[in-house]
Design a protein around this motif. Structure first.
Motif, PDB file in Angstrom:
ATOM      1  N   ALA A   8       1.018  -1.110  -0.120  1.00  0.00           N
ATOM      2  CA  ALA A   8      -0.128  -0.100  -0.113  1.00  0.00           C
ATOM      3  C   ALA A   8       0.835   1.276  -0.167  1.00  0.00           C
ATOM      4  CB  ALA A   8      -0.776   0.065   1.105  1.00  0.00           C
ATOM      5  N   ILE A   9       2.005   1.338   0.807  1.00  0.00           N
ATOM      6  CA  ILE A   9       2.856   2.252   0.721  1.00  0.00           C
ATOM      7  C   ILE A   9       3.495   2.855  -0.564  1.00  0.00           C
ATOM      8  CG2 ILE A   9       5.050   3.467   1.885  1.00  0.00           C
ATOM      9  CD1 ILE A   9       4.454   1.477   4.402  1.00  0.00           C
ATOM     10  N   ILE A  10       3.956   1.733  -1.374  1.00  0.00           N
ATOM     11  CA  ILE A  10       4.533   2.120  -2.559  1.00  0.00           C
ATOM     12  C   ILE A  10       3.352   2.445  -3.962  1.00  0.00           C
ATOM     13  CG2 ILE A  10       4.505  -0.326  -3.504  1.00  0.00           C
ATOM     14  CD1 ILE A  10       7.135   2.481  -4.056  1.00  0.00           C
ATOM     15  N   ASP A  11       2.596   1.942  -3.596  1.00  0.00           N
ATOM     16  CA  ASP A  11       1.182   1.828  -4.664  1.00  0.00           C
ATOM     17  C   ASP A  11       0.592   3.451  -4.242  1.00  0.00           C
ATOM     18  OD1 ASP A  11       1.787  -0.400  -6.013  1.00  0.00           O
ATOM     19  OD2 ASP A  11       0.006  -1.503  -4.843  1.00  0.00           O
ATOM     20  N   HIS A  12       0.719   3.814  -3.210  1.00  0.00           N
ATOM     21  CA  HIS A  12       0.255   5.219  -2.829  1.00  0.00           C
ATOM     22  C   HIS A  12       1.344   6.184  -3.173  1.00  0.00           C
ATOM     23  CE1 HIS A  12      -2.033   8.109  -0.646  1.00  0.00           C
ATOM     24  NE2 HIS A  12      -1.096   8.487  -0.175  1.00  0.00           N
ATOM     25  N   PHE A  69       3.388   5.743  -5.950  1.00  0.00           N
ATOM     26  CA  PHE A  69       3.145   6.172  -7.305  1.00  0.00           C
ATOM     27  C   PHE A  69       2.011   6.854  -7.751  1.00  0.00           C
ATOM     28  CE2 PHE A  69       6.000   2.540  -7.939  1.00  0.00           C
ATOM     29  CZ  PHE A  69       6.942   2.719  -8.968  1.00  0.00           C
ATOM     30  N   GLU A  70       0.812   6.630  -6.931  1.00  0.00           N
ATOM     31  CA  GLU A  70      -0.366   7.269  -7.092  1.00  0.00           C
ATOM     32  C   GLU A  70      -0.307   8.702  -6.930  1.00  0.00           C
ATOM     33  OE1 GLU A  70      -3.362   5.230  -4.688  1.00  0.00           O
ATOM     34  OE2 GLU A  70      -3.138   3.453  -5.886  1.00  0.00           O
ATOM     35  N   GLN A  71       0.231   8.986  -5.754  1.00  0.00           N
ATOM     36  CA  GLN A  71       0.307  10.397  -5.734  1.00  0.00           C
ATOM     37  C   GLN A  71       1.718  11.167  -6.369  1.00  0.00           C
ATOM     38  OE1 GLN A  71      -1.300  12.162  -3.283  1.00  0.00           O
ATOM     39  NE2 GLN A  71      -2.588  10.028  -3.454  1.00  0.00           N
ATOM     40  N   VAL A 106       2.488  -3.206 -13.329  1.00  0.00           N
ATOM     41  CA  VAL A 106       3.532  -2.957 -12.216  1.00  0.00           C
ATOM     42  C   VAL A 106       4.884  -3.180 -12.542  1.00  0.00           C
ATOM     43  CG1 VAL A 106       3.980  -3.531  -9.741  1.00  0.00           C
ATOM     44  CG2 VAL A 106       1.571  -3.433 -10.540  1.00  0.00           C
ATOM     45  N   VAL A 107       5.366  -4.126 -13.221  1.00  0.00           N
ATOM     46  CA  VAL A 107       6.497  -4.385 -13.783  1.00  0.00           C
ATOM     47  C   VAL A 107       7.102  -3.506 -14.744  1.00  0.00           C
ATOM     48  CG1 VAL A 107       8.241  -5.974 -14.806  1.00  0.00           C
ATOM     49  CG2 VAL A 107       6.335  -6.933 -13.340  1.00  0.00           C
TER      50      VAL A 107
END
Length: 1998
Positions: A1626-1630, A1632-1634, A1699-1700
């Protein structure tokens, strides 16, 4: 008073005794007449006794006479003092001096005063000038009024040795007698008291600072009396004197060199606690404040008696920590002594019985024959000068602010200079870490106090640390033990003061207004604005010189040293040029300028100015970014700082506020105030543990020992500081400072995302070593759980490695060239384990289950367990089950005195006095109310829910003689028990132990600084105490030197783990060995370090009933540990050729220094440690305990009592009455009688119908009626000394004046200090006044008394106290239970009570009234008290004067109806009381160890107890029925994020986070607890930084890693583990989203080129890191897309290819070149790459699949799993090749694991008809088996996403266990079915498993598609073969150069091709660390890329 002195090993040599009298003129006249010499008239000559030796005495006398002539004085006679050598002991005779008495005539033209001064000059000069090497010379006294006789005697021997003293002509009008008990110095003839002016009972704790500053004053002192002769009197303090001798020198100097009277000089040096005394008259307060500007107090517990021949008096220290009682008779005789009863006086002749009060003075003017009261003398002195008027000229900081208002306003605008936290390079430059900020500073800013920690200190000493510790960390705080007591800085803060004047001192010898021209500070911490104001201040003509602590980086190490020298020179010039303040500042530190250590510079400057006599001309302010912790501030203050501005801490706080880490509403002033308050409390605690009350005295006192600092650096900067093992130089300090500079400002810092955190407090992967680290803990638990020797060996190996990195013993090794013996000849383990004991962990600090498990263990093996200070229930020690006995053999007696009753003491093998605790020596503790359960309350004789304070040990152990008394008390209370004293290692502990041995202790524990604790401030845990290695060695050596070793057994204690530890301790001198942490670990402890929070997840250090149920420890496990340890010891003994353990003890010749460490460790000098004690005193008996201590118990009156009461004890009679006389030599009266009662009748004492009534007359000795049992009633007519009714447990004590006394009892003292200490039951009636600390820790007794001294009812937790008169100050401090009723006759009580824990009410409620009246009537009946009679007769007038003292906590408990009996009548009035109380604001007890507040009301989720409250969320996937219909990722991201904070709240932030351990947890060392906490607190960006510091690709690991971190999670021991992967993802996806994930293009390029073959996770990680390092990186991938396994080996529903692609694109944008379809080894020659690139990294993975070795293997329809998965992925990504399709087929998957699961899910989505998997191993259990203990990866039955989908689709789990394929069945070349057979597994005797087929279990399975998922065999061989690389036995590329270098120096390998098939986290780890090695290789310097755990270390090559 022989019992107050000490005897040496011969039992006939005292520590010293002496007498000072007026000169017996008639005696001397007659004696000299025989020699033809006529003495002048009395007073017209001076005389004194001089110690010398036969050989040099004649030349001494000649030189002395010549010196006298120079002073116009004439020696008229010498006399050999007549002595009787036979009267003294053998030891004393060996050092006996020749005592020569000199007589000096007063010239007729000399005034008496001038003569006395010339005599003083003669003594001082002769002491300076006549002492030569090889000559003995010491003047006992030289005076015209008094003479001193003294020596190395007992008090009795004094009179027998000096025959003068028995001569009838020896007449005197005064006598000052002293008996010495030496514990801080070795006893000698010279050190005996009295001295020239004083006799001293106590300790001056601030000595070094007092002496240094006295020397410094030589630069500013001038004397009208002596003029130019003054310098001949220097040094004022003669060298090599004790604290008493130094004090004596200064006191004599003040009276001789100035016009001060002796009483004023004493007041100046030993002031009262004036700062916080509201009752003190203003004029006296003003005198003391003026005097504090003149001289700092000589602080410490002390009773100082003094005389100059006219005045004789005494003064008591400010806290009253010494007993002093006196009588005044009708004949005008005053008798003062440490006890009453020393001088027989008819009671009818006594007009006053009193005691010296704290800080008060007793004075007799023998000329006027007048007794002068304290008030009179001090009022006279206070009015002797206009002190109040003078004080108007003192300077305050407010005054300076106002005078510099404009400047101050400007400065306020620019104070927040730290703008980019946490990236300000100064944080790294000055050694800040994440722990520094979060664990130490944030609590200070938020809570105004230090943070708490627990479980001790197991990190390396600073001299062994590889992480550039600050210089402060080399210093260990000293503390009080035995020689003097620590004090309680919070409950007794009335005596504490942080106020201090700074700036130049005026002439000490000329009292004037000039003395107050100093700046008066309330505390030593300066804010940034105030510091700036002072730097530019010119108010009142002051000037400030700022000295720069920085130098140019280019000057290197030499520049560092030169900078300090320059500071000294500049400081000298400024002091000589009229500057008043020096500010040493590192404000200029930054790029290009390196700061020198503020501490080193300060110490050098301070001592340089002292030596050059300039120090008192200036104040020194330290403006530094270096200091921030309490310990830093303490060290700076200790080495000369007057004030400190820790500016970076303030700037950091402002940045934290702006980031909302701390309250965003606070302003800069509030930040300063919060921090200053926290520091103030912390410094006060450090001061108090040394027994120091005032900051002014603490400053410059240097109360530290250095560990690992070399002599040269000590001499330059820290002169006078003990540093026993040598160590680092200033160059080492400089080198490490430059390393910190390079980490802050270096050019190659390219992957620093967070503040450095090497883990000095909590273990961190890749950081500082810790003894308790994950691998060792896990191995130890596995070893003891299953008696697994392989695991024990692994534990030993890991632990010994940590020991080498952390401890002094780790720098030693055993001498192995001995003749070995066979193991069968070595003492058996069953005997060795009897030397083991478990530590003093109380029931309360640990759970009952854990406590009892330890007791059962030790009873089984014949060792001993320890109750700790929390007591033990009688059910445990009375039970008879020998196999499971829960009785603790060692009963501890600590300052808390919890449950110490006669029965408790009687049922012990050892009685241990706790003087100090290793983890927090000198400190007390607190058990908060919520931990005081009913069980604990019963055990501790307290009230459930009422908090319990453990004070520092200063109640009945003020000093060595008091400790000796307690030892005696305990021996009387259990004659069969061994008496033990627990000490903590520090310099001088050997001398202390020698005193303890002379005090009759039979056992001494030496604890190390690293012991565990349930709770303490981090300052205490980290910085107090010394390693046990130093303490044990010193203790053994000193005891041998004094021939005391045979009397005592020595126990070593502190982080003992292995046989090596125990053997080293024995070789250094230990007989027994204490273990605390190791047994806790065996029982399940995981070193959470959360003991203070009551949240121990394994049920050990908690009282929470829910958590206690999780306790799984077993005695069998701990037994296993001790026997394994004993066998380890036996193996070592066999190697050393030692058969008997006793033969190990003291054999330091079997130890040698290992030189395998770092340059720092190799600089240590262990010669003192390894000194063989028998070389100091050959032939000494060193068998501990072989010679018993002689307590002379047979002489006690108790044995007569027992005989007289025998019929009652035997049940023959119900009652007996006994009448006796008693004197003060009869100590602990009644305790042995109570022992016999307890042995027979137990806890409750005599049956109700039986009694023993004892009537006594006289003066009772100390500890009268100690531990008196129920049924014994004692009435004494007379008086008593200290400790009456100590531990009273049911008996009755009545003390009243004799019938013929005429004084008024309520105005006279009848009992001494600390009466009823720790009483649990019974009654005590005292008709008279009790001295200080009455009813301290009363837990249940009822007492009535007619007045009390200071600190009454302190720490009281139960019982009733009625006081019919005045109280002293600080009443009810720390009182949490019980009730006191005070008859406040003059209305002064309210100002004397400490209201922090109690409230006051009138005596109104009927139940209260009836209780008080009943007690008073009984008091009258038993004592005939006149004051009580009057109160009862005039009740209506008296009742309103009563005040009820009612503790807050007790009120709450009663209101909640927790108490059903005892005081139930009180509960009726509680509601009314609470209403009144609610109108007041209830202040909390401001203690550093107070209960942490629960913030649940402010925060919806509970982080502290979240792991208990919240369950793991299992719904991480979308519904199986839905997700199998698509190829999208299976995760339910929306749901996961919604519950993320709740899941983060489950993380416990372990002290040893197993989740990041590379042994069982995450090999990356992910900082999981930290980023969990940040997510919980919504700080996502910082969470991202923490995550990326260790992991390049959390989006991959968060999706596909099987999460070994979760498998190793501590919560997983008893619950489902913390959710880690989901939070990580969740930390890394968030991010990228931000849009936070942006390309990080290197700013600098090195020009070096690196080729990486393979683009799997390892290759990508290496590429990313090398690119960040500035190298050009090219990645070669043989497939059509980069990503390797990530791209084609993992299905898209598990890892989306988007994601890759997202990550690959980001890397490409950062400058990494990807070459696809580049098959190195086939299409591209590796040799060509070697020519083109500077380095080649192979990350080709483990790609050779394991095949099925059966016929028909080549049938169609049989494929490797990776072929199947890859074809599907390529098709989904637009590939044109056909896929291997499972549609409408029966699919068989052979093999399990993640790959098998992925095949299931893929086949299902393709439309398979059926799916079955074969696994050859048995079905895993639902829960862990014994052979699979935590934290190993849990081999349990799991249902992953693929299994669930197949079950939902087909209705059953697809897995078939214990199934192996026997035959492949075909049709037309295509597989159609498989023949299988079941197998079974059996464990062989050797522990191995064997497989056999089960006959008749054959089965056929239809199969259209067979997928082989059986793992991989290694890398493909063509590439390594081409370039000639070596392979290992498994076919992987072999590392031959470091971890990743191959046989070709340019070629490196990482990932599965090097280590074999593994997890994605291991692949990334390998890539990251290979990059470090490559970077080091390319740049030829240590890489600054992050190492394991993300920690950067630029000092170590990889």
């Amino acid at each position: 008073m022989n019992h107050r002195g000490a005897c040496a090993c011969d039992n006939d040599t005292g520590d010293g005794a002496g007498v000072k009298t007026s000169i017996p003129h008639n005696l001397y006249s007659k004696e000299l007449m025989f020699g033809g010499v006529r003495l002048p008239a009395a007073g017209k000559y001076a005389t004194g006794i001089i110690y010398c030796d036969e050989k040099t005495s004649s030349e001494v006398e000649v030189e002395f006479a010549q010196l006298a002539l120079e002073l116009n004085l004439k020696v008229i006679a010498w006399r050999t003092v007549p002595t009787n050598k036979d009267a003294i002991g053998v030891v004393a005779r060996k050092s006996e001096p020749l005592s020569r008495q000199v007589f000096i005539e007063c010239p007729s033209d000399l005034d008496q005063k001038i003569f006395d001064r010339q005599i003083y000059v003669l003594r001082k000069r002769s002491s300076h000038e006549l002492i030569k090497e090889g000559r003995r010379f010491y003047i006992c006294s030289l005076c015209s009024k008094t003479i001193v006789y003294k020596g190395l005697f007992t008090s009795d021997q004094l009179w027998g040795y000096y025959t003068d003293l028995k001569n009838p002509d020896f007449e005197t009008y005064l006598a000052l007698v002293h008996t010495r008990f030496s514990t801080n110095t070795f006893p000698s003839w010279e050190r005996a008291h009295p001295l020239r002016v004083i006799a001293h009972n106590g300790e001056i704790n601030t000595l070094r600072g007092n002496v240094n500053l006295m020397k410094a004053r030589e630069g500013v002192m001038q004397s009208e009396i002596f003029g130019d002769q003054l310098t001949k009197l220097y040094p004022v303090v003669e060298p090599n004197l004790s604290d008493s001798g130094s004090f004596d020198c200064v006191l004599e100097f003040l009276t001789m060199a100035s016009e001060r009277s002796l009483p004023e000089a004493v007041m100046t040096m030993v002031p009262e606690a004036w700062q916080n005394d509201k009752t003190m008259p203003q004029e006296k307060r003003d005198f003391y404040q003026w005097a504090s500007c003149v001289m700092e107090p000589w602080d410490g517990p002390a009773l100082i008696s003094f005389t100059d021949g006219r005045y004789i008096g005494a003064v008591l220290d400010r806290n009253g920590l010494r007993p002093s009682r006196f009588y005044v008779t009708r004949e005008n005789i005053l008798v003062m002594a440490s006890e009453v009863g020393v001088y027989d006086i008819d009671a009818s002749q006594i007009v006053l019985k009193s005691r010296l009060k704290p800080g008060r003075m007793l004075l007799v003017d023998t000329k006027e024959k007048k007794f002068i009261q304290d008030v009179e003398i001090k009022t006279h002195i206070a009015r002797s000068r206009p002190h109040s008027e003078w004080l108007q000229q003192k300077i305050t900081i407010d005054e300076i602010r106002n005078a510099n208002f404009a400047t101050a306003s400007d400065e306020l605008k620019s104070t927040n200079l730290l703008r980019n936290y946490p990236f300000d390079p100064r944080l790294l430059l000055f050694g800040y870490t994440t722990e520094t900020i979060n664990m130490l500073l944030v609590p200070m800013f938020n809570d105004k106090k230090e943070a708490l920690g627990s479980m001790g200190n197991d990190a390396p000493l600073a001299c062994l640390s590889a992480f550039q510790p600050l210089l402060y960390d080399y210093f260990k705080q000293l503390f009080a033990q035995v020689t003097n007591p620590p004090i309680d800085p919070f409950r007794e803060k009335v005596v504490m003061s942080m106020q201090s004047p700074i700036g130049p001192e005026a002439n000490l010898l000329q009292p004037s207004v000039k003395q107050v021209h100093r700046i008066w500070l309330q505390n030593p911490i300066l804010s940034i604005p105030d510091t700036n104001v002072l730097k530019s201040n010119i108010h009142r003509g002051w000037k400030t010189k700022v000295l720069d602590l920085t130098y140019e980086f280019e000057k290197g190490v030499r520049g560092y040293v030169d900078c300090i020298d320059d500071i000294c020179r500049q400081g000298f010039d400024a002091a000589s040029s009229g500057y008043q303040l020096l500010v040493i500042s590192d404000r200029n530190a930054g790029r290009g300028r390196v700061p020198v250590s503020a501490l080193a510079a300060l110490g050098a400057l301070h001592h340089f100015l002292i030596e050059t006599l300039q120090r008192m001309k200036v104040g020194i302010i330290v403006e530094t970014a270096e200091a921030r912790e309490v310990h830093h501030i303490c060290v700076l203050l200790g080495y000369g700082a007057d004030a400190i501005c820790p500016y970076l801490a303030f700037e950091l706080a402002q940045a934290l506020r702006d980031d909302c880490v701390i309250n965003s509403d606070v302003n800069n002033k509030q930040i300063y105030n919060a921090y200053a308050k926290a520091i103030e409390m912390g410094v006060a605690k450090v001061m108090a543990k040394m027994g120091i009350s005032t900051l002014q005295s603490y400053k410059s006192a240097q109360i530290f020992e250095a560990v690992g600092i070399g002599e040269e650096l000590i001499s330059k900067c820290f002169r006078g500081t003990a540093s026993r093992i040598g160590g680092i130089t200033l160059e080492t300090v400089a080198k490490e400072a430059i390393e910190r500079y390079n980490m802050a400002f270096g050019d190659r810092l390219f992957d620093t995302r967070i503040l450095r955190n090497p883990g000095n407090y909590h273990w961190r992967n890749g950081g500082e070593a810790h003894i308790n680290e994950p691998a060792a803990i896990a191995s130890l638990q596995e070893a003891t759980l299953n008696k697994n020797w392989n695991s024990f060996e692994a534990f030993k190996s890991t632990t010994l490695d940590s020991v080498r990195k952390c401890t002094l013993r780790g720098q030693l090794e055993l001498v192995t060239d001995q003749n070995k013996v066979d193991i069968s000849e070595v003492e058996p383990a069953s005997e060795i384990v009897k030397r083991f004991v478990t530590g003093a962990m109380s029931f309360g600090s640990i759970s009952l289950e854990a406590h009892q498990t330890l007791a059962i263990t030790m009873n089984r093996i014949g060792g001993k367990s320890n109750t700790g200070e929390g007591g033990e229930n009688s059910e445990r020690y009375l039970e008879k089950d020998s196999t499971n006995s829960r009785r603790s053999a060692i009963k501890q007696i600590a300052s808390g005195r919890f449950g110490v009753t006669a029965a408790y003491l009687a049922n012990a093998d050892d009685l241990q006095i706790k003087m100090a605790q290793g983890a927090k020596p000198g400190e007390g503790g607190e058990l908060p109310g919520y931990k005081v359960t009913k069980e604990i309350a019963k055990t501790r004789h307290s009230v459930p829910g009422v908090g319990l304070i453990s004070p520092p040990p200063h109640h009945d152990i003020y000093s060595i003689e008091d400790l000796a008394e307690l030892i005696y008390d305990l021996k009387c209370s259990n004659p069969k028990a061994r008496i033990s004293v627990k000490l903590v290692s520090e310099v001088g502990v050997g001398v202390v132990a020698s005193g303890v041995a002379k005090g009759k202790a039979e056992h001494i524990v030496i604890s190390g600084h690293d012991g565990g604790t349930g709770a303490s401030s981090w300052t205490g845990i980290k910085h107090a105490g010394l390693p046990w290695e130093l303490g044990v060695a010193e203790t053994h050596q000193v005891l041998v030197l004094n021939n005391l070793r045979s009397r005592v057994i020595i126990q070593a204690d502190g982080q003992l783990r292995t046989g090596f530890d125990v053997v080293v301790a024995a070789l250094l001198g230990a007989d027994e060995f204490g273990f605390s942490t190791a047994p806790l670990i065996v029982m399940g402890c995981t070193m959470m370090r959360k003991c203070h929070l009551n949240t121990c997840p394994v049920g050990i250090a908690t009282q929470d009933p829910v958590l206690r149920q999780k306790f799984t420890g077993k005695p069998e496990h701990v037994v296993n540990f001790f026997f394994m340890l004993a066998e380890d010891i036996r193996n070592i003994m066999a190697e050393l050729g030692i058969r008997r353990f006793q033969d190990l003890i003291g054999r330091t010749d079997l130890l040698q220094v290992s030189r395998k460490g770092s340059s720092k460790s190799n600089s240590l000098n262990f010669s003192l440690l390894l000194k063989n004690a028998l070389e100091l005193r050959p032939g000494t008996n060193i068998v501990g305990g072989s010679i018993p201590q002689d307590f002379q118990l047979e002489k006690r009156a108790d044995y007569k009592l027992i005989q007289m009461a025998q019929n009652v004890l035997d049940g023959v009679e119900d009652n007996t009455t006994i009448k006796l006389l008693i004197n003060n030599e009869e100590r602990a009266f009644g305790s042995t009688l109570s022992y016999h009662i307890a042995c027979k009748y137990g806890e409750n004492g005599l049956p109700r119908e039986k009694s023993i009534d004892i009537f006594l007359e006289g003066s009772a000795g100390q500890s009268f009626c100690a531990f008196l049992s129920s049924g014994v009633n004692v009435t004494l007519k007379g008086d008593a000394n200290d400790y009456v009714g100590k531990g009273l447990c049911g008996g009755s004590v009545v003390i009243m004046p004799p019938d013929n006394s005429t004084f008024e009892s309520h105005l006279n003292v009848i009992v001494g200090n600390v009466c009823l200490y720790g009483a649990t039951k019974g009654t005590a009636y005292f008709r008279g006044i009790a001295a200080e600390r009455f009813c301290v820790r009363n837990s249940g007794a009822t007492a009535v008394v007619e007045g009390v001294g200071d600190h009454g009812c302190e720490y009281m937790t139960g019982g009733i106290v009625v006081i019919l008169g005045l109280t002293g100050r600080n009443f009810a401090a720390g009182m949490s239970g019980g009730i006191a009723y005070i008859y406040d006759t003059d209305g002064s009580f309210k100002n004397k009570v400490n209201l922090e824990s109690v409230s006051l009410f009138p005596l109104e409620h009927e139940s209260d009234v009836q209780l008080v009246k009943s007690l008073l009537n009984d008091f009258v009946r038993k004592t005939n008290s006149q004051i009580a009679k009057e109160v009862c007769l005039n009740w209506n007038e008296s009742q309103p004067k009563f005040v009820k003292v009612f503790p807050y906590e007790y009120q709450k408990v009663l209101k909640n109806l927790e108490i059903k009996q005892g005081y139930s009548e009180e509960s009726e009035s509680v509601n009314e009381i609470i209403k009144v109380k609610e109108k007041q604001k209830e202040p909390a007890i401001k203690d550093i160890e107070e209960t942490l507040k629960n913030n649940s009301s402010e925060q919806p989720l509970d982080k502290i107890r979240g792991f208990i409250k919240y369950k793991r969320d299992l719904n991480i996937y979308r519904k199986a029925s839905e997700r199998q219909e698509d190829w999208d990722e299976v995760y339910n991201f929306q749901y996961i994020r919604k519950h993320l904070k709740t899941q983060a709240a489950r993380c416990m932030e372990c002290g040893v986070p197993f989740c990041q351990s590379n042994t069982h947890g995450c090999p990356l060392g992910n900082i999981i607890p930290k980023w969990n906490d940040l997510v919980f607190n919504n700080d996502w960006q910082e969470a991202l930084r923490q995550l990326l510091q260790t992991n390049n690709f959390p989006e991959f690991t968060g999706r596909v890693c099987p999460a070994p971190c979760e498998g190793a999670c501590v919560l997983g021991i008893s619950e489902l583990p913390v959710t880690i992967k989901n939070i990580e993802c969740a930390i890394i996806d968030h991010a990228f989203e931000q849009g936070w994930m942006k390309p990080e293009i290197p700013k600098l390029r090195t020009g070096k080129r690196v080729a990486i073959v393979g683009s799997g996770p390892s290759g990508l990680a290496a590429a990313s890191q090398l690119n960040r390092a500035g190298h050009f990186v090219t990645v070669f991938e043989r497939n059509d897309r980069p990503g390797g396994l990530l791209q084609y080996g993992i299905p898209t529903m598990k890892l989306s290819k988007a994601v890759v692609k997202r990550r690959i694109a980001l890397m490409a944008d950062e400058g990494i070149e990807f070459r696809i379809n580049a098959y190195v080894g086939r299409d591209i020659k590796a040799s060509g790459l070697l020519e083109q690139y500077d380095a080649l990294l192979l990350t080709t993975g483990s790609t050779s699949p394991r095949d099925l070795n059966l016929n028909n293997r080549d049938l169609n329809g049989i494929h490797f799993a990776m072929e199947f998965l890859e074809s599907q992925q390529k098709k989904q990504l637009g590939g044109k090749n056909d896929i291997i399709c499972a549609k409408d087929k029966h699919v068989i998957i052979i093999g399990g694991g993640d790959t098998g699961c992925d095949c299931m899910a893929t086949a299902l989505r393709q439309g398979a008809k059926s799916i079955t998997t074969f696994e050859i191993l048995p079905e895993p259990p639902k829960n862990r088996g014994n052979d699979n203990p935590w934290p190993q990866w849990p081999k349990v039955f799991r249902v992953d996403y693929g299994h669930e989908e197949v079950r939902v689709k087909f209705g059953n789990d697809p897995r078939q266990y214990c199934t192996t394929t026997k035959e492949l069945i075909e049709e037309n070349g295509t597989v159609t079915a498989l023949k299988t057979i079941q197998v079974e597994w059996n464990k062989q005797p050797n522990g191995q498993w064997s497989m056999s087929e089960v006959k008749g279990s054959e089965k056929y399975y239809p199969a259209d598609l067979v997928l082989l998922a059986m793992g991989f065999l290694g890398p493909e061989k063509s590439l390594p073969t081409e370039i000639g690389l070596e392979l290992d036995a498994r076919g992987n590329i072999k590392s031959t150069n470091g971890s990743f270098g191959t046989s070709n120096p340019k070629v490196f390998a990482a990932g599965d091709c090097r280590r074999g098939q593994s997890l994605v986290v291991w692949a990334i780890t390998e890539g990251r660390q290979a990059a470090r090695q490559i970077d080091t290789y390319l740049m030829n310097v240590p890489s600054s890329l992050p190492g394991p755990g993300g920690i950067i270390d630029i000092t170590r090559n990889v």
